[in-house]
Design a protein around this motif. Structure first.
Motif, PDB file in Angstrom:
ATOM      1  N   LYS A  18     -14.622   2.368  -4.008  1.00 12.61           N
ATOM      2  CA  LYS A  18     -13.469   2.688  -4.877  1.00 12.61           C
ATOM      3  C   LYS A  18     -12.157   2.399  -4.152  1.00 12.61           C
TER       4      LYS A  18
ATOM      5  N   LYS B 129      -6.407  10.030   4.267  1.00 10.13           N
ATOM      6  CA  LYS B 129      -5.645   8.799   4.504  1.00 10.13           C
ATOM      7  C   LYS B 129      -4.228   9.065   4.982  1.00 10.13           C
ATOM      8  N   GLY B 130      -3.633   8.033   5.526  1.00 11.67           N
ATOM      9  CA  GLY B 130      -2.239   8.100   5.950  1.00 11.67           C
ATOM     10  C   GLY B 130      -2.041   8.351   7.426  1.00 11.67           C
TER      11      GLY B 130
ATOM     12  N   LEU C 232      -3.852  -2.935   6.008  1.00 10.52           N
ATOM     13  CA  LEU C 232      -3.763  -1.664   6.733  1.00 10.52           C
ATOM     14  C   LEU C 232      -3.850  -0.516   5.735  1.00 10.52           C
TER      15      LEU C 232
ATOM     16  N   ILE D 192     -15.515  17.192  -3.274  1.00 11.66           N
ATOM     17  CA  ILE D 192     -14.780  16.301  -2.364  1.00 11.66           C
ATOM     18  C   ILE D 192     -13.509  16.984  -1.857  1.00 11.66           C
TER      19      ILE D 192
ATOM     20  N   ILE E  43      -4.167  13.875   2.157  1.00  9.53           N
ATOM     21  CA  ILE E  43      -3.205  12.785   2.343  1.00  9.53           C
ATOM     22  C   ILE E  43      -2.186  13.244   3.380  1.00  9.53           C
TER      23      ILE E  43
ATOM     24  N   ARG F 270     -10.004  16.180  -0.334  1.00  8.15           N
ATOM     25  CA  ARG F 270      -9.085  15.039  -0.204  1.00  8.15           C
ATOM     26  C   ARG F 270      -7.875  15.444   0.617  1.00  8.15           C
TER      27      ARG F 270
ATOM     28  N   ILE G  73       0.847  -1.193   0.000  1.00  6.89           N
ATOM     29  CA  ILE G  73       0.000   0.000   0.000  1.00  6.89           C
ATOM     30  C   ILE G  73       0.881   1.240   0.000  1.00  6.89           C
ATOM     31  N   ASP G  74       0.617   2.121  -0.958  1.00 12.26           N
ATOM     32  CA  ASP G  74       1.339   3.396  -1.011  1.00 12.26           C
ATOM     33  C   ASP G  74       0.423   4.458  -0.424  1.00 12.26           C
ATOM     34  N   TYR G  75       0.769   4.898   0.788  1.00 18.70           N
ATOM     35  CA  TYR G  75      -0.128   5.839   1.471  1.00 18.70           C
ATOM     36  C   TYR G  75      -0.088   7.244   0.846  1.00 18.70           C
ATOM     37  N   GLN G  76       0.866   7.465  -0.051  1.00 16.42           N
ATOM     38  CA  GLN G  76       0.938   8.783  -0.702  1.00 16.42           C
ATOM     39  C   GLN G  76       0.216   8.795  -2.054  1.00 16.42           C
ATOM     40  N   GLU G  77      -0.242   7.626  -2.464  1.00 20.02           N
ATOM     41  CA  GLU G  77      -0.935   7.523  -3.758  1.00 20.02           C
ATOM     42  C   GLU G  77      -2.251   8.308  -3.706  1.00 20.02           C
ATOM     43  N   ASP G  78      -2.654   8.886  -4.844  1.00 17.13           N
ATOM     44  CA  ASP G  78      -3.901   9.647  -4.880  1.00 17.13           C
ATOM     45  C   ASP G  78      -5.110   8.742  -4.671  1.00 17.13           C
ATOM     46  N   PHE G  79      -6.228   9.357  -4.277  1.00 19.34           N
ATOM     47  CA  PHE G  79      -7.475   8.595  -4.136  1.00 19.34           C
ATOM     48  C   PHE G  79      -7.959   8.133  -5.508  1.00 19.34           C
ATOM     49  N   PRO G  80      -8.630   7.003  -5.566  1.00 21.40           N
ATOM     50  CA  PRO G  80      -9.107   6.505  -6.865  1.00 21.40           C
ATOM     51  C   PRO G  80     -10.382   7.216  -7.320  1.00 21.40           C
ATOM     52  N   PHE G  81     -10.610   8.418  -6.828  1.00 16.88           N
ATOM     53  CA  PHE G  81     -11.790   9.187  -7.280  1.00 16.88           C
ATOM     54  C   PHE G  81     -11.473  10.662  -7.211  1.00 16.88           C
TER      55      PHE G  81
ATOM     56  N   LEU H   3     -19.138  10.159  -8.090  1.00 21.59           N
ATOM     57  CA  LEU H   3     -18.284  10.992  -7.244  1.00 21.59           C
ATOM     58  C   LEU H   3     -17.815  12.257  -7.962  1.00 21.59           C
TER      59      LEU H   3
END
Lengths: 525, 315
Positions: B280, B54-55, B261, B310, B314, B312, A517-525, B305
Motif C-alpha cells: 500500500k 514514518k517521518g 526517500l 494497527i 507519524i 500508526r 512526498i508529504d511525510y505528514q500525510e496519513d498512511f494509505p491503510f 489490513l
C-alpha cells in the motif's frame, strides 16, 4: 663446510619472495592479493611484459627491458629469481635432495643446442604465422600459471573448504568455504603433464628444462653471452676438483677444461662457496683477462643474429596474429537450439582477434575473477586459442562493478579499464528466445533475467493479463551475462551473443521520479 | 563450568552429533530429521498486529516501533540465538536502496544483543558475489559494530533439505542451517519494485534463506513464494525497511534516480500483513501482488489490513 656465499643467500631470498607473491596471486580467492600492490610483480615477467609492450606501447610495460638490462649486466639472474617456474624446479630438486640425500652431484653436460635453438625457433616461427599457441604452452610464467591455477588452486581450495566446514560447524566463521568450480580438464591434463616433466628433469638434471625447453631461457642465454658480470673460474688456482660442477644445476661447469658455459648459467650462485681454493668468482668481465681467468667471447655473430631474430619475431607476431581468427561455434544443448556464433571475451580485451593474439593463457585473470565467470576455454576460440579464458555464463556472470581481470592481466590481452568505462563496454548482446521462456510456456511470472540485469537492458513488459515478459533493449546491454546465468530454463531463454569487436553501449537513461512526498500525510491503510 | 551446564551442554552436543550422524540415513529412508521442527516460541500477545511508522530516521523509527510492541525482550529471550535476514542481494551502495538499510540492521542487532541474545547471526544468499555484497552494502560493518556475526550463505553445504507439507508447487527446499537451528528468526527486508515478482518485501526476502532459487522461477514464482511462507520456521518478527524505496528498475536498480526517500517502516509478526501494508505504501494493492494474495488464501497471514489492530505513528 663453507658458509654460503651472500650472493646465493640473496638469490634464495629473492626467488622465494617472488615465488610466494606470484603463488599468492594464483591461490588467493579473497581478492586481497590481486588488489594489493603486490600484483605489480607480474609486470616483470619476460614474455608477458613484451606482449604488454606490443599491446600498449606504455612505458610502464617495459619490465622486459629491465630484464634484458639485468641479463646484460649479471647474466640470467631472471631465471633464478623472478621466474616462478624456475623456483618451482628448484623446490622439486630441493625436496628430492632432502628425501634422497645420497644422490650424487651434478656433472658437466654438453649443451643440447639443437633442441634449445630448435624449440625457440619454432616458437618464433609459429608467432610469425600468427599462432600464439606455442608461447601459450612454453612461456614459463604462463606454464606456471596453468599449473598454479588448475592444479594447486583446487587443492588449496579443497583444504580450505574442509577446514572451513569443520570450523563453521563449531560456530567459528573466520575461515569460509570457497565456491567449488569444476576444473578445466584439458588445462589440468596439461598442468599435470608439465609438472611431471619438470619433476623428472629437475630431479635428474637440475635446470635442464630452462636450458632446452624454455624459450626465455634460450633468449636470455644468448644475451648473457655479453654479460658484464659473470661467473668465472680462476684457472690460476683451479685444480679441476669438480666441487663447483657438482652443485651446478645448469650442468654448465666443465672442471676438466676449467671452463664455464655462461649461456646456460641460471645465476643460482651455488658454485661460489664450494671451491676450496676460492677460485670461482662473480666478477666484472673486462677484468678477467688480466687475472688469467677464462675469458668470455663477445664476438660471436650468433649472438646478434639470434637476439635480433627472437626480438623481431615477437614484435612482428602480435600484429600478424591480429588477422587470425579461428573461432568455433559454441552449441548449448537445446530443444529450441541456442547457438552462440561468437564466444564472449572479457571486458578490456576489446575484441576476440586482438585477445586471441595476445593471451598466453596464464590464467591469472581466471584466478582473480571474483565471480568465476572467466573460465579457460577448450576450443571455443579454435586451436590457437586453446585454454584462453572466455566469459562462461553458465558458471557465472560478470560483476558490474569489477575490473580485476584487466587490472591483473600481465600481457595486455585484457587492458585495465576504469569502472565507468567498463560499465559501458558492450561485450555482446542479450538475445531473447521467447519459445523457451517460462512466461511463454507456463504462463507464470519469472523475470530472473531482468532481476539480475544491471542496466535494465532486459526489462519486463506487459504480456497476457498480469504477466510480464522479457524484452531486450540492445543499445544499453553490456553483455555481462547476468540474464543468461539467472535464466532457469534449459535450454536458456536468453543468452549473450558475443561481439567479435566490443562496442560502446549507451548509458541507461535516468528518469527522475515524479511527485513530492508529504511525510505528514496519513498512511494509505 | 557448573555441573548442570555441563550436563545440558553435553546432552545438547550429543543430540547434535546424533542428528548429524542420522542425516544421510534419514534423508532417504525416514524423511527429513529437521521436519517436523519445533516451531519458534509463539510470541506473547502483542499489543498490536502491526506498527506503521514514518517521518524519521531508520534507527529512531525502529526504536519507537519495537517499544510499541513491548520491546525486543518480547521476541528475544536471554541466551537465545538469533538469525537476522536482511536483503543483501546486490553489490551496490546503501544509497541505491537495493539492500536493507545498514543503519536499521545495526539497530536491530543492537536491540537483540541488549535483550540478551547469545549470538546474532546475519546472512543472505546473495545474487551478486557475496563478499562484495556484504562489504559494499555497509551491512557487514554495521553488524560487526553492533556485536553480531556475519555468516556466509554462499555454499550449498550450509543448506539442509526440509519438507514444506503445505506447499503446492514447492514441496521441499534447502534452507540455511542457521535458520533451522536458531531460536529467533528476524526478517528485515527492504521494500522494492521487482521485475519478476512485482514487489519484493517480507515473503520474497525469504528466497534468500534457500539455496535453489532457480527452481522457484521455473515452477511458478508467485506460488513458490507463498508456499515457502507456509514453512513452519516463520520469522518471529518482520521489519520492513521503507526508508529509501526503489520505485522502478528493481530489484537491482540502475541508479539513484530509481529511489524515493519515503522514510517509512512497517513492523509486524505477520508476514502477509506486513507485505500488504508495504504494498500500500508503495502504491499497489496487495491483492494485485500474486504471492501476497496466495499467501493470504493459504492462511499464512492476513492481507486485509482493516481487520488488524494497527498502530500508526507519524513523526
Amino acid at each position: 663446510m663453507m658458509r654460503n656465499h651472500w650472493l646465493k643467500k640473496l638469490r634464495v631470498i629473492l626467488s622465494l619472495f617472488f615465488f610466494v607473491v606470484i603463488s599468492a596471486l594464483f591461490l588467493d580467492f579473497t581478492e586481497k592479493a590481486v588488489k594489493s600492490v603486490l600484483h605489480a610483480v607480474v609486470h616483470f615477467q619476460f614474455i608477458p611484459s613484451i606482449l604488454q609492450f606490443i599491446a600498449t606501447l606504455a612505458p610502464l610495460a617495459m619490465g622486459f627491458v629491465i630484464i634484458i638490462l639485468l641479463t646484460l649486466l649479471f647474466g640470467r639472474v631472471y631465471c633464478s629469481t623472478l621466474c616462478p617456474l624456475g623456483t618451482l624446479q628448484d623446490i622439486f630438486h630441493f625436496m628430492n635432495r632432502k628425501l634422497a640425500p645420497r644422490r650424487k652431484g651434478f656433472k658437466f653436460k654438453k649443451p643440447m643446442n639443437w633442441l634449445r635453438y630448435g624449440i625457440t625457433g619454432l616458437v618464433i616461427l609459429s608467432l610469425l604465422t600468427g599462432s600464439i599457441l606455442m608461447l601459450n604452452i612454453l612461456d614459463p610464467f604462463s606454464a606456471f600459471g596453468k599449473i598454479s591455477h588448475n592444479m594447486f588452486r583446487p587443492l588449496f581450495i579443497l583444504g580450505n573448504n574442509i577446514a572451513a566446514k569443520t570450523l563453521n560447524s563449531h560456530g567459528h566463521y573466520f575461515l569460509l568455504p570457497e565456491q567449488w568450480i569444476s576444473v578445466n580438464k584439458a588445462a589440468l591434463a596439461l598442468a599435470l603433464a608439465w609438472t611431471l616433466l619438470l619433476v623428472i628433469l629437475a630431479v635428474t638434471r637440475g635446470r635442464l628444462y630452462c636450458n632446452t625447453v624454455c624459450p626465455v631461457g634460450t633468449v636470455l642465454g644468448i644475451l648473457s653471452r655479453a654479460s658484464l658480470y659473470r661467473i668465472s673460474l680462476d684457472q690460476s688456482v683451479c685444480n679441476s676438483c669438480g666441487k663447483c660442477s657438482a652443485v651446478c644445476k645448469a650442468e654448465c661447469i666443465d672442471p676438466k677444461k676449467q671452463e664455464l658455459d655462461f649461456s646456460r648459467c641460471v645465476g643460482c650462485m651455488n658454485c661460489l662457496s664450494p671451491c676450496p681454493d676460492g677460485g670461482v668468482h662473480f666478477v666484472f668481465a673486462w677484468n678477467m683477462k688480466k687475472t688469467g681467468m677464462e675469458s668470455p667471447d663477445f664476438s660471436k655473430r650468433k649472438f646478434l643474429k639470434e637476439t635480433g631474430l627472437a626480438l623481431t619475431g615477437s614484435v612482428i607476431a602480435g600484429p600478424v596474429a591480429l588477422a587470425q581468427n579461428n573461432g568455433k561455434k559454441e552449441v548449448i544443448k537445446a530443444s529450441v537450439p541456442v547457438i552462440r556464433e561468437h564466444p564472449v571475451t572479457p571486458p578490456g580485451s576489446l575484441g576476440q582477434a586482438r585477445f586471441n593474439s595476445l593471451c598466453t593463457a596464464c590464467h591469472l585473470c581466471v584466478s582473480a575473477c571474483p565471480t568465476h565467470v572467466l573460465q579457460p576455454s577448450y576450443f571455443s576460440y579454435g586451436l590457437n586459442g586453446f585454454l584462453q579464458p572466455r566469459m562462461d555464463y553458465i558458471t557465472s556472470f560478470c560483476n558490474f562493478e569489477c575490473t580485476l581481470c584487466g587490472d591483473v592481466c600481465p600481457t595486455g590481452a585484457i587492458l585495465p579499464l576504469k569502472r565507468v568505462d567498463k560499465q559501458l563496454i558492450q561485450l555482446g548482446k542479450a538475445h531473447f528466445v521467447k519459445e523457451n521462456c517460462i512466461v511463454y510456456t507456463d504462463h507464470t511470472d519469472c523475470g530472473a533475467c531482468s532481476e539480475h540485469c544491471p542496466t535494465k537492458a532486459v526489462d519486463m513488459v506487459p504480456y497476457l493479463g498480469r504477466l510480464r515478459i522479457p524484452e531486450v533493449t540492445e543499445n544499453i546491454c553490456i553483455g555481462c551475462g547476468a540474464c543468461e546465468y539467472a535464466c532457469p530454463t534449459d535450454p536458456k531463454s536468453i543468452y549473450v551473443e558475443g561481439n567479435p569487436v566490443h562496442l560502446q553501449a549507451d548509458k541507461p537513461e535516468e528518469e527522475a521520479l515524479e511527485g513530492e512526498i508529504d511525510y505528514q500525510e496519513d498512511f494509505p491503510f | 563450568m557448573k555441573r548442570r551446564d555441563f550436563i545440558s551442554k553435553g546432552l545438547g552436543a550429543a543430540a547434535l552429533a546424533g542428528a548429524a550422524l542420522s542425516i544421510p540415513f534419514n534423508n532417504k529412508l525416514f524423511g527429513n530429521p529437521f521436519s517436523p521442527l519445533p516451531p519458534f516460541p509463539s510470541s506473547p500477545l502483542l499489543p498490536y498486529d502491526l506498527v506503521a511508522i514514518k517521518g524519521g530516521e531508520p534507527e529512531e523509527m525502529f526504536d519507537m516501533a519495537i517499544k510499541a510492541l513491548g520491546g525486543m525482550t518480547n521476541f528475544v529471550q536471554k541466551g537465545q540465538t538469533v538469525v537476522v535476514k536482511p536483503n543483501i542481494g546486490w553489490d551496490v551502495t546503501p544509497e541505491r536502496a537495493a539492500n536493507t538499510n545498514p543503519k536499521l540492521v545495526k539497530r536491530v542487532v543492537e536491540h537483540c544483543m541488549q535483550a540478551g541474545a547469545k549470538q546474532v547471526y546475519v546472512f543472505d544468499n546473495t545474487c551478486d558475489k557475496w563478499d562484495r555484497c556484504y562489504a559494499n552494502s555497509g551491512i557487514e560493518k554495521a553488524v560487526k559494530d553492533a556485536g553480531g556475526t556475519m555468516v556466509p550463505g554462499h555454499a550449498e553445504s550450509y543448506y539442509q533439505t526440509v519438507d514444506i507439507p503445505q506447499g503446492k508447487k514447492l514441496k521441499k527446499a534447502k534452507v540455511h542451517e542457521l535458520v533451522l537451528q536458531s531460536d529467533v528468526f528476524i526478517n528485515i527486508p527492504v521494500l522494492k519494485h521487482h521485475s519478476g515478482a512485482k514487489l519484493t518485501i517480507a515473503m520474497k526476502n525469504l528466497m534468500g534463506v534457500v539455496w535453489d532459487r532457480m527452481y522457484w522461477h521455473r515452477n511458478d514464482l508467485q506460488q513458490c513464494i507463498a508456499d515457502y511462507a507456509t514453512f513452519e520456521k516463520k520469522p518471529t518478527l518482520n521489519i520492513i525497511d521503507a526508508y529509501r524505496v526503489m520505485m522502478k528498475n528493481g530489484p537491482r536498480g540502475v541508479s539513484e534516480a530509481d529511489v524515493s526517500l519515503m522514510k517509512s517502516q512497517i513492523v509486524s509478526a505477520d508476514m502477509v500483513a506486513a507485505d500488504a501494508a508495504a504494498a500500500k505504501i508503495f502504491g499497489q494493492e496487495p491483492e494485485d501482488i500474486g504471492h501476497i494474495a496466495l499467501a493470504d488464501e493459504m492462511g499464512v497471514g492476513v492481507m486485509s489490513l482493516d481487520k488488524l489492530n494497527i498502530h500508526r505513528v507519524i513523526l
